[in-house]
Motif scaffolding. Structure first.
Motif, mmCIF file in Angstrom:
data_model
loop_
_atom_site.group_PDB
_atom_site.id
_atom_site.type_symbol
_atom_site.label_atom_id
_atom_site.label_comp_id
_atom_site.label_asym_id
_atom_site.label_seq_id
_atom_site.Cartn_x
_atom_site.Cartn_y
_atom_site.Cartn_z
ATOM 1 N N SER A 97 0.096 -3.598 17.152
ATOM 2 C CA SER A 97 -0.718 -3.150 16.024
ATOM 3 C C SER A 97 -0.024 -3.435 14.701
ATOM 4 N N GLN A 98 -0.863 -3.667 13.723
ATOM 5 C CA GLN A 98 -0.406 -3.906 12.353
ATOM 6 C C GLN A 98 -0.937 -2.752 11.526
ATOM 7 N N LEU A 99 -0.068 -2.021 10.842
ATOM 8 C CA LEU A 99 -0.516 -0.848 10.090
ATOM 9 C C LEU A 99 -0.308 -1.099 8.607
ATOM 10 N N GLU A 100 -1.313 -0.712 7.821
ATOM 11 C CA GLU A 100 -1.217 -0.886 6.363
ATOM 12 C C GLU A 100 -0.516 0.338 5.791
ATOM 13 N N ALA A 101 0.759 0.472 6.132
ATOM 14 C CA ALA A 101 1.533 1.628 5.682
ATOM 15 C C ALA A 101 3.013 1.280 5.730
ATOM 16 N N ASN A 102 3.764 1.932 4.869
ATOM 17 C CA ASN A 102 5.215 1.752 4.826
ATOM 18 C C ASN A 102 5.856 2.205 6.143
ATOM 19 N N TRP A 103 6.905 1.529 6.522
ATOM 20 C CA TRP A 103 7.616 1.820 7.775
ATOM 21 C C TRP A 103 8.032 3.286 7.866
ATOM 22 N N LYS A 104 8.535 3.817 6.764
ATOM 23 C CA LYS A 104 9.026 5.189 6.791
ATOM 24 C C LYS A 104 7.870 6.175 7.020
ATOM 25 N N VAL A 105 6.719 5.876 6.457
ATOM 26 C CA VAL A 105 5.542 6.735 6.680
ATOM 27 C C VAL A 105 5.157 6.723 8.160
ATOM 28 N N VAL A 106 5.229 5.552 8.771
ATOM 29 C CA VAL A 106 4.865 5.432 10.186
ATOM 30 C C VAL A 106 5.867 6.186 11.062
ATOM 31 N N VAL A 107 7.149 6.039 10.759
ATOM 32 C CA VAL A 107 8.167 6.732 11.560
ATOM 33 C C VAL A 107 8.025 8.242 11.397
ATOM 34 N N LEU B 228 -4.177 8.120 9.930
ATOM 35 C CA LEU B 228 -3.356 9.087 9.190
ATOM 36 C C LEU B 228 -2.334 8.382 8.302
ATOM 37 N N VAL B 229 -1.602 7.420 8.876
ATOM 38 C CA VAL B 229 -0.527 6.798 8.079
ATOM 39 C C VAL B 229 -1.108 5.919 6.970
ATOM 40 N N GLU B 230 -2.267 5.317 7.237
ATOM 41 C CA GLU B 230 -2.864 4.490 6.181
ATOM 42 C C GLU B 230 -3.404 5.380 5.064
#
Ligand code: FES
Ligand code: FE2
Length: 312
Positions: A138-148, A274-276
């Motif tokens: 998956s590709q998420l339109e969000a910063n790595w830190k937000v995803v973690v 949520l992360v996006e």
């Protein structure tokens, strides 16, 4: 995973092209997949040959990375093939999982994994007996830190994951959080009154969600032997790439696997939204840093301290 009869496969290590090879001696190697001539990516697809050949000018390397042929090098009196090997990287294995580090200055893998293999074994998972099932990307339109950070708490589960919350006890007194030097763990027991299509009953009694620093997620759901593992990788300030490789015990039925993956995918798609959303909120530029509830979001504080230490 290097599944026979493949002898090499390429991978991306957060922007560093890597090729993992199994050479004739049975040794695993991780090499920077960048040609020592003028920098082309050498290997674009898995292969079963005993050499790696760059598609640009056909410099050819053996599976340990040594340069064994460079066309016209005989016309260059000062050329030293020995100083043009593909750059090796640290590599280690745990069961079927291969770990490669992007720099040479890392401790041995066993030191990084620390007690994690024990925790997984105690959940009833024999990693040596797991079989690869499939990869989900998956590709998420969000910063790595937000995803973690989203991965590191289940404070949101009751609100945002209604299906998951019907199976796993996500309340503050039921859901366990634990930190270690190189990873953190969440434990989600099965609710006594679980409901839904996914049947969580089986020898694996509770979920385990591990995050191994810096970026590896490991998930175990309750039920039968299962484990999904993969990196969470930054692709720019507002984009993150993930993949999860799903593994199951050999005796797990296709039907249970299908239900479990559907259950997991539902949670995953809810997390993407949520992360996006958080990313859009962050990009407004008005957010002052926010607040962490340490009773529920302790693992985020642990992660932020880890990031802070590395940045300072
Ligand atoms: S860049 Fe690879 S052979 Fe020239
Ligand atoms: Fe979530």
């Amino acid at each position: 995973m290097l599944a026979p009869p493949a002898t090499f496969f390429p991978a991306d290590l957060t922007g560093v092209p890597v090729v993992v090879t199994g050479d004739a001696d049975g040794d695993l190697n991780a090499l920077v997949n960048v040609c020592r001539h003028r920098g082309a990516v050498v290997c674009e697809a898995p292969g079963e040959r005993s050499t790696l050949q760059c598609p640009y000018h056909a410099w050819t390397y053996d599976l340990a990375g040594n340069l064994i042929n460079a066309p016209r090098s005989d016309r260059e009196p000062n050329f030293d093939p020995g100083s043009h090997a593909l750059t090796p990287l640290p590599i280690g294995t745990w069961g079927p999982f291969i770990f490669v580090a992007a720099t040479s200055s890392v401790p041995p893998l066993a030191e990084t994994l620390a007690e994690l293999p024990d925790l997984v074994a105690r959940a009833g998972i024999d990693v040596e007996a797991l079989q690869f099932w499939d990869r989900s990307e998956s590709q998420l339109e969000a910063n790595w830190k937000v995803v973690v950070e989203n991965f590191l708490e289940c404070y949101h589960c009751r609100v945002a994951h209604p299906g998951f919350n019907k199976v796993v006890a996500t309340g503050a007194d039921d859901y366990g959080l634990a930190t270690a030097r190189t990873f953190s763990t969440q434990y989600g027991p099965v609710r006594d009154d679980w409901s839904g299509r996914f049947d969580p009953r089986g020898p694996v009694e509770r979920s385990q969600f591990h995050r191994l620093f810096p970026n590896v997620a490991i998930n175990i759901l309750p039920g039968f032997a299962n484990l999904s593992i993969g990196p969470i990788s930054p692709r720019g300030p507002g984009r993150t790439h993930r993949f999860l490789d799903y593994f199951f015990g050999s005796d797990v039925t296709d039907e249970w696997i299908k239900d479990m993956v559907e259950f997991d995918n539902q949670v995953g798609s809810e997390d993407v939204a949520l992360v996006e959303s958080v990313q859009r909120g962050m990009e407004a530029g008005t957010h002052d840093g926010g607040t962490l509830f340490l009773d529920s979001e302790e693992l985020i504080a642990h992660f932020q301290a880890w990031v802070g230490e590395r940045l300072s």
